[in-house]
Write an enzyme that holds these catalytic residues in place. Structure first.
Site, mmCIF file in Angstrom:
data_model
loop_
_atom_site.group_PDB
_atom_site.id
_atom_site.type_symbol
_atom_site.label_atom_id
_atom_site.label_comp_id
_atom_site.label_asym_id
_atom_site.label_seq_id
_atom_site.Cartn_x
_atom_site.Cartn_y
_atom_site.Cartn_z
ATOM 1 N N CYS A 111 45.547 45.720 41.882
ATOM 2 C CA CYS A 111 46.004 46.309 43.136
ATOM 3 C C CYS A 111 46.466 47.707 42.783
ATOM 4 C CB CYS A 111 47.205 45.557 43.713
ATOM 5 S SG CYS A 111 46.785 43.923 44.370
ATOM 6 N N GLY A 122 41.522 48.157 44.470
ATOM 7 C CA GLY A 122 41.506 47.058 45.431
ATOM 8 C C GLY A 122 40.828 47.476 46.710
ATOM 9 N N ASN A 173 51.839 45.276 42.258
ATOM 10 C CA ASN A 173 50.634 45.182 41.434
ATOM 11 C C ASN A 173 50.982 44.304 40.239
ATOM 12 O OD1 ASN A 173 48.932 47.458 39.146
ATOM 13 N ND2 ASN A 173 48.217 45.558 40.017
ATOM 14 N N GLY A 174 50.224 43.230 40.073
ATOM 15 C CA GLY A 174 50.478 42.329 38.958
ATOM 16 C C GLY A 174 50.355 40.897 39.403
ATOM 17 N N TYR A 224 38.185 48.993 31.757
ATOM 18 C CA TYR A 224 37.382 48.915 32.976
ATOM 19 C C TYR A 224 38.092 49.395 34.230
ATOM 20 C CZ TYR A 224 35.248 46.801 37.093
ATOM 21 O OH TYR A 224 34.709 46.607 38.331
HETATM 22 P P1 AMP Z 1 29.517 39.881 34.670
HETATM 23 O O1 AMP Z 1 29.372 39.841 33.184
HETATM 24 O O2 AMP Z 1 28.264 39.677 35.404
HETATM 25 O O3 AMP Z 1 30.545 38.897 35.118
HETATM 26 O O4 AMP Z 1 30.008 41.334 35.097
HETATM 27 C C1 AMP Z 1 30.520 42.232 34.169
HETATM 28 C C2 AMP Z 1 30.705 43.605 34.764
HETATM 29 O O5 AMP Z 1 31.629 43.580 35.844
HETATM 30 C C3 AMP Z 1 31.304 44.522 33.722
HETATM 31 O O6 AMP Z 1 30.297 45.287 33.116
HETATM 32 C C4 AMP Z 1 32.283 45.399 34.474
HETATM 33 O O7 AMP Z 1 31.684 46.620 34.831
HETATM 34 C C5 AMP Z 1 32.608 44.599 35.698
HETATM 35 N N1 AMP Z 1 33.926 43.939 35.546
HETATM 36 C C6 AMP Z 1 34.522 43.529 34.437
HETATM 37 N N2 AMP Z 1 35.707 42.924 34.714
HETATM 38 C C7 AMP Z 1 35.857 42.965 36.021
HETATM 39 C C8 AMP Z 1 36.878 42.524 36.912
HETATM 40 N N3 AMP Z 1 37.957 41.900 36.470
HETATM 41 N N4 AMP Z 1 36.699 42.765 38.219
HETATM 42 C C9 AMP Z 1 35.623 43.392 38.666
HETATM 43 N N5 AMP Z 1 34.613 43.831 37.882
HETATM 44 C C10 AMP Z 1 34.720 43.619 36.575
#
Ligand code: AMP
Length: 465
Positions: free
Chosen positions: A2, A28, A103-104, A243
């Site tokens: 968030c 978010g 956030n958390g 990320y």
């Molecule tokens: P997947 O391995 O298909 O589950 O998706 C991985 C990709 O989603 C990664 O390369 C990131 O760019 C993105 N990603 C990683 N962690 C998250 C997260 N917690 N929420 C949203 N996107 C994420």
């Protein structure tokens, strides 16, 4: 996951908050809200949708007059996706109004809530944040600040909070400092926000980060800093840098871009490969791919073009829609790909779904070889501190070996950044980061039975953890 902002001492506090929320939109996309006080009354506007949709027209902001405001963009990690869970939560209790933006993730919220409900408390939301308001309202302490401290001493887990009353803004980070929060100013106004990018957008100035366990109170133009919690070793979330945060932000007083670039360089050293071109998975893999290309001497090219008119692929909770989402989001550039040996650089693999589809897409576009390089270690454990990760069994690295993962994804080779290299970049001397998702070591014990911890993509179902 968030984003939060707090403003004190600006006549257009709500408008500034709305702008800041735009800068924090990546944190978010489910809902947004702002609470603002004119000194006597706290008014709140919140709704499901993007910031531009919620505050796109002037009307809601016209209603939010005043010089103190808190704002929130939501991506649920606890509580279902519904308007009632969109923050800030604003309540009236015996001493006036309070609004809170969080956030958390609180690991013991389920227990506290159960206890309070036994005693007759009625909850309006299914969010973990609401327990803080209940604890505050029922505290026997004499002042607002002491009641807030009293409440926070009872919760465990991750919280960066902006809390306001009619005339006061309080910004606070949990003692381990899981989630970021930065303190800044714009003229005479005080601003706190999840990331420095919000201050950059407003033309403000970053003063410093809110320290782990620090509570900053802004009232009548004066700023007070308290350290009300027992000191703990810092555990800033390393995944913010991997990320989650925006690359132009400074988070935990480090540049997100520089860390991603540095991890790419390190990966090129530990996992080199003979290839023709380095291709990033945009946008999150781009700084790391640049670092990989720089270190390896290989040419960097955009072999995948991202559409900016669809959001992050994780946004859609339904698996069916998400599968399609990868194609909607990324398109291959045939002239870069056809007949070439590619090093494809991405930030992380969670369930492996995205990488598998990308590799397939690249092969269909004629790639001769696809070597996947991931700028973080395998994710082996779920996050309970506010990052939306699936249950452990859904994590590909939990159930498959490196070779099995490579075969499943269909890459010619696969390499991750080792954990020690991840740390060497951000905290070479004293590890001060939480790496639970990569190591399985939890600095605050998760409560496996917390009914509010969400599994990914099944926002209505209780967690199977
Ligand atoms: P997947 O391995 O298909 O589950 O998706 C991985 C990709 O989603 C990664 O390369 C990131 O760019 C993105 N990603 C990683 N962690 C998250 C997260 N917690 N929420 C949203 N996107 C994420």
């Amino acid at each position: 996951m968030c984003g939060i902002v707090g403003i004190h001492g600006h006549p257009e506090a709500a408008r500034l908050a709305a702008l800041a929320l735009h800068a924090l939109q990546h944190r978010g996309q489910e809902g947004a809200g702002i609470a603002c006080s004119d000194g006597g009354t706290v008014r709140t506007h919140r709704s499901l949708g993007l910031v531009g949709e919620v505050f796109g027209s002037q009307d809601p902001l016209e209603e939010l007059a005043g010089s103190v405001a808190v704002g929130h963009v939501r991506y649920s990690t606890s509580g279902e996706k519904a308007l009632r869970n969109v923050q800030p939560f604003t309540v009236r209790y015996r001493d006036g109004q309070v609004a809170i933006a969080h956030n958390g993730n609180l690991v013991n919220a389920g227990e506290i809530r159960g206890r309070l409900e036994q005693r007759g408390s009625i909850f309006n939301t299914t969010s973990d944040t609401e327990v803080v308001l209940h604890l505050l309202a029922t505290s026997i302490q004499g002042t607002f600040v002491n009641r807030l401290v009293d409440a926070l001493l009872q919760v465990e887990g991750a919280y960066s909070l902006c809390v306001m009353t009619e005339d006061t803004l309080v910004a606070v980070r949990d003692p381990l400092g899981f989630r970021p929060l930065v303190l800044g100013k714009l003229g005479d106004a005080t601003i706190v926000a999840s990331e420095s990018t919000a201050l950059d957008l407003l033309g403000g100035e970053v003063i410093r980060e809110v320290a782990p366990g620090e509570m900053i109170i802004v009232k009548d133009g004066g700023i007070t800093s308290l350290q009300p919690f027992p000191r703990r070793r810092r555990h800033a979330c390393i995944f913010e840098h991997v990320y989650f945060a925006r690359p132009n932000s400074n988070v935990f007083e480090q540049s997100v871009y520089d860390n991603r670039f540095g991890w790419g360089q390190r990966l090129a050293k530990v996992a080199p490969i003979e290839a023709d071109v380095v291709v990033p998975v945009p946008d999150s893999g781009t700084p790391a791919a640049l670092g990989y290309a720089f270190e390896s001497g290989l040419t960097f090219k955009q072999g995948l073009i991202r559409s900016h008119y669809v959001g992050r692929t994780f946004i859609e909770p339904s698996q069916q829609i998400r599968d399609f989402g990868v194609k909607l989001k990324l398109s291959p550039v045939r002239s870069v790909i056809a007949g070439k040996r590619l090093v494809v650089v991405d930030d992380s693999i969670v369930r492996g779904t995205t990488s598998r589809k990308i590799v397939r897409m690249l092969r269909q576009a004629g790639a001769a070889e696809v070597h996947l390089r991931i700028c973080s270690p395998p994710i082996v454990a779920s996050c309970f501190y506010g990052v939306d990760t699936p249950t452990q069994t859904e994590l590909i690295a939990h159930s498959m070996s490196l070779e099995e993962t490579r075969a499943h994804i269909g890459a010619d080779s696969l390499a991750y950044l080792p954990l020690d290299e991840l740390h060497a970049q951000v905290d070479p001397e004293t590890p001060a980061t939480c790496d639970a998702c990569f190591s399985g070591v939890y600095p605050v014990a998760p409560r496996g039975s917390d009914p509010n911890q969400l599994p990914l993509f099944e926002n209505d179902e209780p967690s199977k953890v």
